[in-house]
Motif scaffolding. Structure first.
Motif, PDB file in Angstrom:
ATOM      1  N   THR A 182       0.828  -1.206   0.000  1.00 43.44           N
ATOM      2  CA  THR A 182       0.000   0.000   0.000  1.00 43.44           C
ATOM      3  C   THR A 182       0.859   1.251   0.000  1.00 43.44           C
ATOM      4  O   THR A 182       0.615   2.200  -0.767  1.00 43.44           O
ATOM      5  CB  THR A 182      -0.937  -0.002   1.220  1.00 43.44           C
ATOM      6  OG1 THR A 182      -1.783  -1.156   1.169  1.00 43.44           O
ATOM      7  CG2 THR A 182      -1.801   1.247   1.254  1.00 43.44           C
ATOM      8  N   ALA A 183       1.889   1.275   0.857  1.00 38.35           N
ATOM      9  CA  ALA A 183       2.762   2.442   0.932  1.00 38.35           C
ATOM     10  C   ALA A 183       3.498   2.665  -0.389  1.00 38.35           C
ATOM     11  O   ALA A 183       3.609   3.802  -0.875  1.00 38.35           O
ATOM     12  CB  ALA A 183       3.768   2.262   2.073  1.00 38.35           C
ATOM     13  N   VAL A 184       3.986   1.597  -1.014  1.00 34.83           N
ATOM     14  CA  VAL A 184       4.723   1.722  -2.274  1.00 34.83           C
ATOM     15  C   VAL A 184       3.813   2.247  -3.386  1.00 34.83           C
ATOM     16  O   VAL A 184       4.183   3.158  -4.142  1.00 34.83           O
ATOM     17  CB  VAL A 184       5.338   0.358  -2.662  1.00 34.83           C
ATOM     18  CG1 VAL A 184       5.877   0.399  -4.093  1.00 34.83           C
ATOM     19  CG2 VAL A 184       6.452  -0.016  -1.692  1.00 34.83           C
ATOM     20  N   LEU A 185       2.608   1.684  -3.481  1.00 38.95           N
ATOM     21  CA  LEU A 185       1.695   2.106  -4.547  1.00 38.95           C
ATOM     22  C   LEU A 185       1.221   3.540  -4.358  1.00 38.95           C
ATOM     23  O   LEU A 185       1.086   4.303  -5.331  1.00 38.95           O
ATOM     24  CB  LEU A 185       0.491   1.154  -4.611  1.00 38.95           C
ATOM     25  CG  LEU A 185       0.793  -0.269  -5.084  1.00 38.95           C
ATOM     26  CD1 LEU A 185      -0.458  -1.122  -5.053  1.00 38.95           C
ATOM     27  CD2 LEU A 185       1.394  -0.255  -6.487  1.00 38.95           C
ATOM     28  N   ARG A 186       0.992   3.946  -3.103  1.00 35.65           N
ATOM     29  CA  ARG A 186       0.564   5.325  -2.863  1.00 35.65           C
ATOM     30  C   ARG A 186       1.702   6.301  -3.177  1.00 35.65           C
ATOM     31  O   ARG A 186       1.473   7.377  -3.748  1.00 35.65           O
ATOM     32  CB  ARG A 186       0.104   5.474  -1.410  1.00 35.65           C
ATOM     33  CG  ARG A 186      -1.286   4.897  -1.164  1.00 35.65           C
ATOM     34  CD  ARG A 186      -1.660   4.951   0.314  1.00 35.65           C
ATOM     35  NE  ARG A 186      -1.755   6.319   0.799  1.00 35.65           N
ATOM     36  CZ  ARG A 186      -2.859   7.070   0.707  1.00 35.65           C
ATOM     37  NH1 ARG A 186      -3.961   6.591   0.130  1.00 35.65           N
ATOM     38  NH2 ARG A 186      -2.875   8.299   1.183  1.00 35.65           N
ATOM     39  N   ALA A 187       2.927   5.918  -2.816  1.00 38.34           N
ATOM     40  CA  ALA A 187       4.061   6.791  -3.141  1.00 38.34           C
ATOM     41  C   ALA A 187       4.227   6.926  -4.657  1.00 38.34           C
ATOM     42  O   ALA A 187       4.490   8.013  -5.177  1.00 38.34           O
ATOM     43  CB  ALA A 187       5.329   6.237  -2.507  1.00 38.34           C
ATOM     44  N   ARG A 188       4.069   5.816  -5.370  1.00 43.69           N
ATOM     45  CA  ARG A 188       4.199   5.869  -6.823  1.00 43.69           C
ATOM     46  C   ARG A 188       3.085   6.705  -7.438  1.00 43.69           C
ATOM     47  O   ARG A 188       3.304   7.450  -8.394  1.00 43.69           O
ATOM     48  CB  ARG A 188       4.179   4.454  -7.393  1.00 43.69           C
ATOM     49  CG  ARG A 188       4.542   4.388  -8.870  1.00 43.69           C
ATOM     50  CD  ARG A 188       4.688   2.967  -9.334  1.00 43.69           C
ATOM     51  NE  ARG A 188       3.419   2.245  -9.319  1.00 43.69           N
ATOM     52  CZ  ARG A 188       3.280   0.966  -9.677  1.00 43.69           C
ATOM     53  NH1 ARG A 188       4.350   0.275 -10.038  1.00 43.69           N
ATOM     54  NH2 ARG A 188       2.095   0.395  -9.641  1.00 43.69           N
ATOM     55  N   ASP A 189       1.887   6.591  -6.891  1.00 41.13           N
ATOM     56  CA  ASP A 189       0.772   7.393  -7.395  1.00 41.13           C
ATOM     57  C   ASP A 189       1.042   8.879  -7.168  1.00 41.13           C
ATOM     58  O   ASP A 189       0.730   9.727  -8.011  1.00 41.13           O
ATOM     59  CB  ASP A 189      -0.519   6.969  -6.688  1.00 41.13           C
ATOM     60  CG  ASP A 189      -1.756   7.291  -7.510  1.00 41.13           C
ATOM     61  OD1 ASP A 189      -1.650   7.364  -8.754  1.00 41.13           O
ATOM     62  OD2 ASP A 189      -2.829   7.470  -6.917  1.00 41.13           O
TER      63      ASP A 189
END
Length: 211
Positions: A182-189
């Motif tokens: 979740t943290a990785v995908l939100r940062a990428r977004d």
């Protein structure tokens, strides 16, 4: 003196996956820990609980017990005494005759509950009536039941530990994976938005593709 502009900021509410996935990941980890604790308690209770006794008898009394099935792995016909007694003493005190002749007693792990001590594992290789007669000279009482011997304390402890740690470790690992993903995908977004793209939800509402 010129003041550097504040770095651009993305509204966290616009990022995907939504923050609720943090709660889901944490909940999975907590549920795993709870399941592990319950498994430990259940395993401990099972390792110490008495089986249903098929017969109880005293010194110089004869008991005929119908063994409706043979030993099955860690589950076996067990003999208990009302005082601590070793398997060697039981082998000396008791004679056990099965459908095909004498039956021996093997060591069992130390266990006691409600005033009964596990004294040995009856080597019952087949079903049928078994005749038991014991003489200790000390007024012992005996009981016979079918239960989990676990072939010793070490195996019983391993099963209890496995019942506790398997769900706990699985829950923590899955929960941590959800949190990290979740943290990785939100940062990428967030980086996508700062680079001039659109958040995932905005692209979907317009029917466009996410850059």
């Amino acid at each position: 003196m010129a003041v550097d502009p504040a770095p651009p900021r993305v509204d966290p509410a616009r990022l995907r996956p939504v923050r609720a996935w943090y709660g889901i990941g944490a909940a999975i980890a907590v549920c795993g820990l709870i399941a592990g604790a319950m498994g430990f308690v259940i395993g401990l209770l099972n390792s110490e609980s008495l089986p249903h006794f098929r017969a109880q008898f005293g010194d110089d009394e004869t008991a005929i017990v119908d063994f409706d099935h043979a030993n099955q792995g860690t589950h076996a016909w067990l003999i208990y005494t009302d005082r601590y007694t070793t398997d060697d003493e039981i082998a000396a005190f008791c004679t056990i005759d099965g459908p095909r002749g004498p039956v021996t007693v093997s060591p069992a792990h130390d266990q006691h509950s409600d005033g009964w001590f596990l004294a040995g594992r009856i080597d019952a290789a087949e079903a049928g009536d078994h005749t038991l007669r014991c003489h200790s000279g000390e007024g012992l009482r005996y009981a016979v039941g079918f239960g989990n011997d676990a072939h010793g304390v070490s195996t019983g402890v391993l099963w209890t530990v496995a019942a506790a740690f398997a769900p706990a470790v699985a829950g923590v690992l899955i929960g941590a994976a959800v949190l990290i993903l979740t943290a990785v995908l939100r940062a990428r977004d967030g980086r996508r938005v700062l680079a001039g793209g659109q958040p995932r939800d905005g692209a979907r509402r317009r029917g466009g593709r996410v850059p």
